[in-house]
Enzyme design. Structure first.
Site, PDB file in Angstrom:
ATOM      1  N   LYS A  48       0.802  -1.224   0.000  1.00  0.00           N
ATOM      2  CA  LYS A  48       0.000   0.000   0.000  1.00  0.00           C
ATOM      3  C   LYS A  48       0.833   1.271   0.000  1.00  0.00           C
ATOM      4  O   LYS A  48       0.449   2.293   0.572  1.00  0.00           O
ATOM      5  CB  LYS A  48      -0.986   0.011   1.179  1.00  0.00           C
ATOM      6  CG  LYS A  48      -1.845  -1.248   1.288  1.00  0.00           C
ATOM      7  CD  LYS A  48      -2.494  -1.651  -0.030  1.00  0.00           C
ATOM      8  CE  LYS A  48      -3.518  -0.641  -0.508  1.00  0.00           C
ATOM      9  NZ  LYS A  48      -4.086  -1.030  -1.850  1.00  0.00           N
ATOM     10  N   HIS A 110       6.664  -7.285  -2.672  1.00  0.00           N
ATOM     11  CA  HIS A 110       6.608  -6.649  -1.348  1.00  0.00           C
ATOM     12  C   HIS A 110       7.647  -7.255  -0.412  1.00  0.00           C
ATOM     13  O   HIS A 110       7.632  -6.979   0.798  1.00  0.00           O
ATOM     14  CB  HIS A 110       5.226  -6.834  -0.717  1.00  0.00           C
ATOM     15  CG  HIS A 110       4.123  -6.094  -1.409  1.00  0.00           C
ATOM     16  ND1 HIS A 110       4.267  -4.806  -1.881  1.00  0.00           N
ATOM     17  CD2 HIS A 110       2.841  -6.470  -1.717  1.00  0.00           C
ATOM     18  CE1 HIS A 110       3.130  -4.412  -2.440  1.00  0.00           C
ATOM     19  NE2 HIS A 110       2.259  -5.405  -2.348  1.00  0.00           N
ATOM     20  N   SER A 140      -4.074   2.576   5.124  1.00  0.00           N
ATOM     21  CA  SER A 140      -4.364   1.971   3.827  1.00  0.00           C
ATOM     22  C   SER A 140      -4.280   0.448   3.895  1.00  0.00           C
ATOM     23  O   SER A 140      -5.124  -0.263   3.340  1.00  0.00           O
ATOM     24  CB  SER A 140      -3.388   2.514   2.780  1.00  0.00           C
ATOM     25  OG  SER A 140      -3.731   2.041   1.489  1.00  0.00           O
TER      26      SER A 140
END
Length: 296
Positions: A48, A110, A140
């Site tokens: 995010k 990620h 988020s």
């Protein structure tokens, strides 16, 4: 999505000292042994932090001129495969990347820096890392976890915020992630470190910096076109980007592309949560050279 249709959420796993769910560990050997090519570009972020945004921009920079129909007909998930993921009944990130015919391959991840496959470093690949301030990242990620059933149950906001502060969320500690990637930049020069807040403040300037790093020289007209397409409302309306058909996501709970703002944390943090977070942040970022803005 009814209660009966909702997939069962996976439990959190402590894996090599970092929190994951099974969707990021069951394909681990293939991820770690992934063969990067020298021309590959890795787009790395903590979740995010603007991954989809920057992926869309880089894909547009490389392919809008040669394949103009691509952005409106091929989902971004297929144009920029998510290396880390393996969900049943769908091609894994490694499979999608291996099937790629176009060059360069744009691959997102990620993963904390210590888990990035060795071949990216050995082949001297370019890496674009995007970082976002911790408070907006927490907010988020909370809403994303609420709507994404590939994630463990987040609990309520107060519960989730504590988990985030303690690094007990998928992909681990925000603090470790951003700081360790920043430190790697000191010894690996082909990392372009971007800040989400800078992208919000001056999108065109950040796209130009990206072009310098990637060795690209689009015309002023092309840059303006890409900037316009990358505006949040335009991206949210693009079904090739918005994950509108993703079975693991319930966009009635929260849209995948939710707000795209800096400072939304103010709508979530109580005064006491903010004070506690600031004190914790000060301790965990002590000695770090990184500076984040929580307003623009």
């Amino acid at each position: 999505m009814s209660q009966l249709d909702k997939p069962q959420r996976p439990p959190m796993i402590d894996f090599n000292g970092v929190c994951f769910s099974k969707y990021f560990t069951e394909n681990w050997d293939k991820v770690q042994n992934f063969t990067a090519r020298p021309e590959d570009i890795l787009i790395a972020t903590y979740p995010k932090a603007g991954t989809t945004w920057v992926s869309f921009i880089i894909d547009s920079l490389y392919f809008d001129q040669t394949c103009p129909e691509r952005s409106m007909s091929v989902p971004l998930t297929q144009r920029v495969p998510f290396l880390d993921i393996a969900v049943p009944s769908q091609p894994s990130g490694t499979e999608l990347a291996d099937q790629f015919k176009t060059s360069p391959r744009l691959i997102k991840s990620h993963l904390p820096v210590q888990f990035v496959p060795k071949s990216f470093w050995e082949n001297n690949c370019r890496i674009v890392y995007v970082a976002r301030n911790a408070k907006d990242s927490a907010v988020s990620y909370f809403h994303f976890t609420r709507m994404n059933f590939a994630q463990p149950d987040p609990g309520d906001w107060s519960t989730y915020l504590k988990s985030f502060m303690n690094g007990k969320v998928v992909f681990g500690s925000w603090y470790d992630h951003v700081n360790n990637w920043w430190k790697r930049k000191e010894i690996y020069e082909r990392i372009h470190f971007m800040f989400y807040e800078d992208l919000i403040e001056d999108t065109l300037q950040e796209i130009r910096k990206l072009c310098d790093f990637l060795g690209l020289s689009p015309s002023a007209e092309e840059l303006e076109k890409i900037k316009a397409a990358a505006m949040f409302d335009n991206m949210r309306q693009n079904k090739m980007i918005s994950y509108s058909t993703a079975k693991m996501m319930d966009q009635k709970v929260s849209p995948f592309l939710r707000k795209g703002k800096v400072g939304d944390w103010r709508n979530h943090f109580t005064v006491s949560q903010n004070e506690e977070f600031d004190e914790d942040y000060k301790q965990k970022m002590k000695g770090s050279e990184l500076f984040f803005r929580t307003e623009v």
